[in-house]
Design a protein around this motif. Structure first.
Motif, PDB file in Angstrom:
ATOM      1  N   THR A  15      -2.005  42.433 -19.856  1.00  0.00           N
ATOM      2  CA  THR A  15      -2.323  43.376 -20.880  1.00  0.00           C
ATOM      3  C   THR A  15      -4.084  43.672 -20.629  1.00  0.00           C
ATOM      4  O   THR A  15      -4.634  42.918 -19.977  1.00  0.00           O
ATOM      5  N   SER A  16      -4.464  44.618 -21.395  1.00  0.00           N
ATOM      6  CA  SER A  16      -5.964  45.246 -21.260  1.00  0.00           C
ATOM      7  C   SER A  16      -6.354  45.264 -22.930  1.00  0.00           C
ATOM      8  O   SER A  16      -5.335  45.625 -23.815  1.00  0.00           O
ATOM      9  N   PHE A  17      -7.427  44.860 -23.116  1.00  0.00           N
ATOM     10  CA  PHE A  17      -8.171  44.841 -24.331  1.00  0.00           C
ATOM     11  C   PHE A  17      -9.239  45.780 -24.565  1.00  0.00           C
ATOM     12  O   PHE A  17     -10.204  45.789 -25.276  1.00  0.00           O
ATOM     13  N   PHE A  18      -8.973  46.820 -23.429  1.00  0.00           N
ATOM     14  CA  PHE A  18     -10.213  47.988 -23.566  1.00  0.00           C
ATOM     15  C   PHE A  18      -9.947  48.376 -24.973  1.00  0.00           C
ATOM     16  O   PHE A  18      -9.062  48.509 -25.648  1.00  0.00           O
ATOM     17  N   PRO A  19     -11.318  49.108 -25.733  1.00  0.00           N
ATOM     18  CA  PRO A  19     -11.158  49.259 -27.187  1.00  0.00           C
ATOM     19  C   PRO A  19     -10.156  50.092 -27.701  1.00  0.00           C
ATOM     20  O   PRO A  19      -9.704  49.887 -28.699  1.00  0.00           O
TER      21      PRO A  19
ATOM     22  N   MET B  66      13.145  40.971  -5.848  1.00  0.00           N
ATOM     23  CA  MET B  66      11.990  41.321  -6.122  1.00  0.00           C
ATOM     24  C   MET B  66      11.316  40.814  -7.540  1.00  0.00           C
ATOM     25  O   MET B  66      12.201  40.594  -8.213  1.00  0.00           O
ATOM     26  N   TYR B  67      10.162  40.356  -7.615  1.00  0.00           N
ATOM     27  CA  TYR B  67       9.334  40.092  -8.956  1.00  0.00           C
ATOM     28  C   TYR B  67       9.189  41.296  -9.876  1.00  0.00           C
ATOM     29  O   TYR B  67       8.907  42.543  -9.050  1.00  0.00           O
ATOM     30  N   ILE B  68       9.181  41.189 -11.102  1.00  0.00           N
ATOM     31  CA  ILE B  68       8.679  42.181 -12.016  1.00  0.00           C
ATOM     32  C   ILE B  68       7.125  42.035 -12.395  1.00  0.00           C
ATOM     33  O   ILE B  68       7.187  40.717 -12.895  1.00  0.00           O
ATOM     34  N   LEU B  69       6.324  42.821 -12.212  1.00  0.00           N
ATOM     35  CA  LEU B  69       4.855  42.583 -12.701  1.00  0.00           C
ATOM     36  C   LEU B  69       4.900  43.629 -13.914  1.00  0.00           C
ATOM     37  O   LEU B  69       4.738  44.847 -13.722  1.00  0.00           O
ATOM     38  N   GLU B  70       4.789  43.116 -15.254  1.00  0.00           N
ATOM     39  CA  GLU B  70       4.969  44.037 -16.407  1.00  0.00           C
ATOM     40  C   GLU B  70       3.320  44.454 -16.699  1.00  0.00           C
ATOM     41  O   GLU B  70       2.538  43.612 -17.078  1.00  0.00           O
ATOM     42  N   ASP B  71       3.262  45.739 -16.549  1.00  0.00           N
ATOM     43  CA  ASP B  71       1.713  46.121 -16.709  1.00  0.00           C
ATOM     44  C   ASP B  71       1.840  46.581 -18.188  1.00  0.00           C
ATOM     45  O   ASP B  71       2.246  47.811 -18.561  1.00  0.00           O
ATOM     46  N   ALA B  72       1.748  45.737 -19.080  1.00  0.00           N
ATOM     47  CA  ALA B  72       1.819  46.004 -20.638  1.00  0.00           C
ATOM     48  C   ALA B  72       0.316  46.323 -21.288  1.00  0.00           C
ATOM     49  O   ALA B  72       0.108  45.950 -22.385  1.00  0.00           O
ATOM     50  N   ALA B  73      -0.582  47.165 -20.472  1.00  0.00           N
ATOM     51  CA  ALA B  73      -1.861  47.186 -20.901  1.00  0.00           C
ATOM     52  C   ALA B  73      -1.757  48.120 -22.057  1.00  0.00           C
ATOM     53  O   ALA B  73      -2.573  48.219 -23.095  1.00  0.00           O
TER      54      ALA B  73
ATOM     55  N   LYS C  63      -7.170  50.580 -26.652  1.00  0.00           N
ATOM     56  CA  LYS C  63      -5.618  49.954 -26.337  1.00  0.00           C
ATOM     57  C   LYS C  63      -5.071  49.537 -27.856  1.00  0.00           C
ATOM     58  O   LYS C  63      -5.978  49.441 -28.644  1.00  0.00           O
ATOM     59  N   PRO C  64      -3.820  49.056 -27.982  1.00  0.00           N
ATOM     60  CA  PRO C  64      -3.078  48.942 -29.217  1.00  0.00           C
ATOM     61  C   PRO C  64      -4.150  47.575 -29.834  1.00  0.00           C
ATOM     62  O   PRO C  64      -4.417  47.559 -30.992  1.00  0.00           O
TER      63      PRO C  64
END
Ligand SMILES: *Cc1c(COP(=O)(O)O)cnc(C)c1O
Length: 378
Positions: A185-189, A157-164, A191-192
């Motif tokens: 990753t996410s750049f929602f305000p 299997m593949y790994i999809l890393e959700d580093a949001a 998030k880190p």
């Protein structure tokens, strides 16, 4: 007191930030300006991967990754039960089946034993093909990649890393965003690393996938804008958001990540022994998207939250329910897994105010109030 002090951050960054935004306005290159490519290069270097493909938000980033692998009907994608909805929503949106795993109480991340049992149950049933593991670096802490990578390899299997939430997290010297075959990753305000609107990015070392990702995010483009070779989407990061993110990324690397780590350590010092605090496993580092504590039970959690609120301290409950308890996933096949840890944690968890700009005074107030309230209940 702010839960995450974005106003203070802007005040500190104002001269650099206003100048960066002004440059975009002057050039009026609002879409695909040079700041977008510059940011992608900075992000790839920061994370330590070959390619960064920016896009419109963290949800699209997950969708783009699933599209590259052609994930759809008949495919099983394993997702931790305790996460933000988008980690599983995108899988279902592509027509594939999200299969949930329980989490570990000490890290809040995917439980590799639960994962392996779920994979075997799917195989035994024989209807779906196990294809992808979505690992979520919850609250900033990378998942258990040694064990999850071994399971991914064992079952192909593949790994999809959700580093949001994972940006800034580390695992034995490597940075979050580099652990998946594709990572997002996410750049929602909040998030880190956040922008001033929506934004996201996809990371990979694979040249071929990177090229397909760049095509999918702009209407499946081929050699030019009006040559369309596949059905894609419109998912670009605005130039203005890229310019904002470059200023924020510099601050993040210069001092924000180090400062938030100091603040997390102060929470640990003040709260240890009073409530259950997040412990970071050896060799790992958190980007501290959240600082979440566990109370004894739901009654104590709710009492502490109310007490903090009465005293002007905002807190949040991430998350009040697991994926398997979401109405949208009602009736989905649980493959014999139970979610005792997720369900227990949903009742006891509480996220405290946290940002690199939290003042010593405010933090001491939060600690004092929690100790007062939990002491009275003891
Ligand atoms: C925020 C978040 C997302 C979605 O990101 P958006 O930019 O809001 O679309 C996905 N997964 C996790 C774990 C998140 O926290």
């Amino acid at each position: 007191m702010q839960f995450r002090d974005l106003k203070k951050q802007y005040q500190v960054l104002k001269p650099r930030m206003d100048e960066a935004i002004r440059q975009v306005l002057e050039a009026s290159n609002y879409i695909s300006g040079k700041q977008v490519t510059e940011l992608e290069n900075s992000l790839a270097e920061c994370v330590g991967v070959k390619h960064c493909i920016s896009c419109a938000n963290g949800t699209d980033a997950l969708t783009l990754a699933l599209m590259v692998w052609g994930i759809g009907e008949g495919d099983a994608v394993f997702v931790p039960d305790f996460t933000f909805f988008a980690s599983a929503e995108t899988v279902a949106y592509e027509g594939a089946t999200p299969v949930f795993t329980d989490i570990l109480e000490d890290t809040f991340n995917m439980n590799p034993d639960s994962l392996e049992r779920a994979v075997q149950a799917v195989q035994a049933e024989g209807k779906l093909i196990p294809k992808v593991i979505v690992t979520v670096d919850l609250f900033g802490l990378p998942a258990d990649y040694d064990r999850i990578r071994a399971i991914a390899d064992k079952y192909g299997m593949y790994i999809l890393e959700d580093a949001a939430q994972g940006f800034g997290g580390t695992y034995h010297g490597k940075r979050a965003g580099s652990f998946g075959d594709i990572s997002t990753t996410s750049f929602f305000p909040a998030k880190p690393l956040g922008c001033y609107g929506d934004g996201g990015a996809v990371f990979t070392d694979n040249d071929e996938w990177a090229e397909i990702l760049r095509s999918y995010r702009i209407h499946g483009k081929g050699s030019d804008k009006y040559d369309n070779v596949r059905i894609g989407m419109n998912s670009r990061l605005d130039t203005i958001q890229a310019a904002i993110l470059q200023v924020k990324l510099d601050a993040f690397q210069e001092y924000e990540l180090a400062d938030v780590d100091v603040i997390a350590a102060k929470y640990a010092e003040g709260l240890r022994g009073h409530v259950q605090i997040p412990e970071i496993p050896n060799g790992l580092g958190s980007g501290w998207a959240q600082y979440s504590i566990l109370l004894k039970d739901e009654a104590e959690r709710d009492a502490v939250q109310s007490y903090l609120k009465e005293n002007g301290v905002p807190t949040m409950i991430y998350y009040p329910r697991g994926m398997h308890q979401q109405t949208a996933f009602a009736g989905c096949n649980l493959y014999g897994e139970t979610f005792a840890v997720t369900e227990d944690i949903c009742r006891r968890i509480l996220a405290l105010p946290l940002s690199p700009y939290l003042t010593e005074e405010d933090q001491q107030k939060v600690i004092r109030l929690i100790c007062e309230k939990t002491g009275a209940n003891a």
